[in-house]
Design an enzyme around this catalytic site. Structure first.
Site, PDB file in Angstrom:
ATOM      1  N   TRP A 106       0.995  -1.396   0.395  1.00 13.24           N
ATOM      2  CA  TRP A 106      -0.270   0.321  -0.263  1.00 13.24           C
ATOM      3  C   TRP A 106       1.055   0.750   0.311  1.00 13.24           C
ATOM      4  CZ3 TRP A 106      -4.211  -0.482  -1.910  1.00 13.24           C
ATOM      5  CH2 TRP A 106      -4.830  -1.834  -2.480  1.00 13.24           C
ATOM      6  N   ASP A 178      -1.311   6.612   6.294  1.00 11.20           N
ATOM      7  CA  ASP A 178      -2.466   6.086   5.919  1.00 11.20           C
ATOM      8  C   ASP A 178      -2.436   4.928   6.813  1.00 11.20           C
ATOM      9  OD1 ASP A 178      -3.817   4.086   5.010  1.00 11.20           O
ATOM     10  OD2 ASP A 178      -2.479   3.875   3.082  1.00 11.20           O
ATOM     11  N   LYS A 202     -12.661  -1.583   6.630  1.00  8.17           N
ATOM     12  CA  LYS A 202     -11.714  -2.916   7.894  1.00  8.17           C
ATOM     13  C   LYS A 202     -12.169  -2.326   8.631  1.00  8.17           C
ATOM     14  CE  LYS A 202      -8.156  -2.152   3.821  1.00  8.17           C
ATOM     15  NZ  LYS A 202      -8.883  -3.408   3.741  1.00  8.17           N
TER      16      LYS A 202
HETATM   17  N1  PMP Z   1      -3.991   1.651   1.535  1.00  9.00           N
HETATM   18  C1  PMP Z   1      -3.886   0.810   2.746  1.00  9.00           C
HETATM   19  C2  PMP Z   1      -3.352   0.143   3.852  1.00  9.00           C
HETATM   20  C3  PMP Z   1      -5.003  -0.796   2.309  1.00  9.00           C
HETATM   21  O1  PMP Z   1      -4.953  -1.737   3.152  1.00  9.00           O
HETATM   22  C4  PMP Z   1      -6.334  -0.327   1.485  1.00  9.00           C
HETATM   23  C5  PMP Z   1      -7.112  -0.884   1.147  1.00  9.00           C
HETATM   24  N2  PMP Z   1      -6.962  -2.660   1.080  1.00  9.00           N
HETATM   25  C6  PMP Z   1      -5.700   0.906   0.374  1.00  9.00           C
HETATM   26  C7  PMP Z   1      -4.953   2.109   1.521  1.00  9.00           C
HETATM   27  C8  PMP Z   1      -7.291   1.329  -0.793  1.00  9.00           C
HETATM   28  O2  PMP Z   1      -8.340   0.927  -0.061  1.00  9.00           O
HETATM   29  P1  PMP Z   1      -9.327   2.097  -1.105  1.00  9.00           P
HETATM   30  O3  PMP Z   1      -9.769   0.324  -1.673  1.00  9.00           O
HETATM   31  O4  PMP Z   1     -10.311   1.950   0.081  1.00  9.00           O
HETATM   32  O5  PMP Z   1      -9.291   2.843  -2.187  1.00  9.00           O
END
Ligand code: PMP
Length: 371
Positions: A106, A178, A202
């Site tokens: 991520w 994040d 989550k």
């Molecule tokens: N950052 C993290 C740490 C994530 O786990 C996720 C999704 N699994 C995201 C960003 C992306 O999130 P989204 O699908 O809501 O754009």
């Protein structure tokens, strides 16, 4: 199968929600608090919805201990849109750059997105080691001295299962976190952050809303010529109603905050329970290490996403098939890492983790000689 025939859901997200939240939403679904319509059917400008929005904002503020110097925004576009909005809003001059700690998929994606059109600095990357560890304290100290316009990190890497054990801080520049997969799972020192953001699906609600907690002075950095939706200042001035907000998702997030406060006793208690849950699984991994190999280095182990591998693809598939028969769902690891990933966010009860641990033990006993 457990209550209401619901399985224990180990999905990484959208993930399980607290049962009392789902029950309350069910009870008030057709006629929201006596207003004669569903929450899905009322205006975002109605008193009923404004109350929900204010309550959600207040809930997040008080759980994070975020005072008036912070704005809480409810946005759309998921956490991925934040990967773009952050550099767009925080970099003011051509010389400005964001500094990134790349600790898993991520933060890697956030770094790649920012690098598409902005100067960036890669301060640290765990890619060569398959993202199983985090920077050392000396490396973090060096990061905190970078001449950047902001320092970016991901507190919990959902796919690899590595988690910073403390909030990071830069000496001067704002720190951007994040927190998508460990939001509201433990106390944070919000004062260390310029921006802390999380998609809700989550720990904090359903997919569709992303919560951005931003220090108010940073709103002044947003360039005037940004497209309206991409400008944090616009959202702050519009009370998160620059456009029609995701009303249902915000409502569920409000219920989650209330549940965290009144039923779970706040973030300290939540963190303690989360630690107990994760150590039930990590001790199982360590005790049966000839069958289960943890992905993350011990000091980087996540309390939210427990990742491990079995000796063969065959055993992994068997593990997943049999666990599903026991009412344990969503355990397959992300395709980029393989193996097993048990996501045990706030809403996963201790009983679910115990059921998984028992399953791991019996699977071990039955298969230890067939590796
Ligand atoms: N950052 C993290 C740490 C994530 O786990 C996720 C999704 N699994 C995201 C960003 C992306 O999130 P989204 O699908 O809501 O754009």
């Amino acid at each position: 199968m457990s209550l209401y025939d619901r399985s224990f859901n180990f999905s990484a997200g959208p993930a399980g929600l607290p049962l009392p939240v789902l029950e309350q939403a069910k009870d008030e679904f057709l006629n929201f608090r006596g207003c004669g319509a569903s929450i899905l059917e009322i205006s975002h400008r109605s008193n009923e919805f404004i109350e929900v929005l204010d309550s959600a904002r207040q809930g997040i503020r008080s759980l994070l201990k975020a005072g008036d110097e912070f704005e809480v925004l409810f946005l759309q576009g998921g956490s991925r849109l934040q990967f773009s909005m952050i550099p767009m809003n925080l970099l003011k001059t051509e010389e400005d750059y964001g500094a990134y700690l790349v600790t898993g998929t991520w933060s890697d994606k956030a770094y790649a997105e920012a690098s598409r059109s902005n100067p960036t600095q890669l301060i640290w990357s765990g890619a060569d080691d398959g993202f199983c560890d985090l920077p050392t304290s000396t490396q973090l100290q060096q990061a905190s001295e970078s001449d950047c316009a902001y320092l970016y990190y991901t507190s919990n890497e959902t796919i690899h299962g590595v988690q910073h054990q403390q909030d990071l801080q830069h000496d001067v520049a704002p720190t951007v976190c994040d927190a998508s997969s460990d939001f509201l799972s433990r106390p944070v020192d919000i004062q260390r952050h310029g921006i802390l953001f999380a998609c809700a699906q989550k720990n904090a609600g359903p997919a569709g809303v992303t919560i951005v907690v931003i220090r108010k002075d940073l709103l002044e950095r947003s360039p005037d010529d940004l497209p309206g939706y991409l400008n944090y200042r616009q959202h702050a001035h519009g009370n998160s109603m620059y456009n029609t907000p995701p009303t249902f998702a915000i409502y569920i997030s409000d219920l989650v905050c209330r549940w965290l406060t009144s039923e779970m006793g706040g973030l300290e208690q939540m963190a303690q329970l989360n630690q107990e849950k994760s150590s039930l699984l990590y001790t199982a991994i360590d005790e049966m290490s000839d069958m289960y190999q943890g992905h993350a280095a011990r000091s980087a182990r996540s309390h939210m996403n427990v990742t491990f591998r079995l000796p063969s693809e065959d055993l992994t598939n068997q593990f997943i098939r049999l666990s599903e028969q026991e009412g344990l769902s969503g355990l397959r690891g992300h395709r980029s890492v393989g193996g097993i990933r048990a996501s045990i966010y706030n809403a996963m009860p201790r009983a679910g983790v115990l059921a998984l641990r028992n399953f791991m033990e019996s699977f071990y006993t039955q298969n230890r000689n067939s590796k």
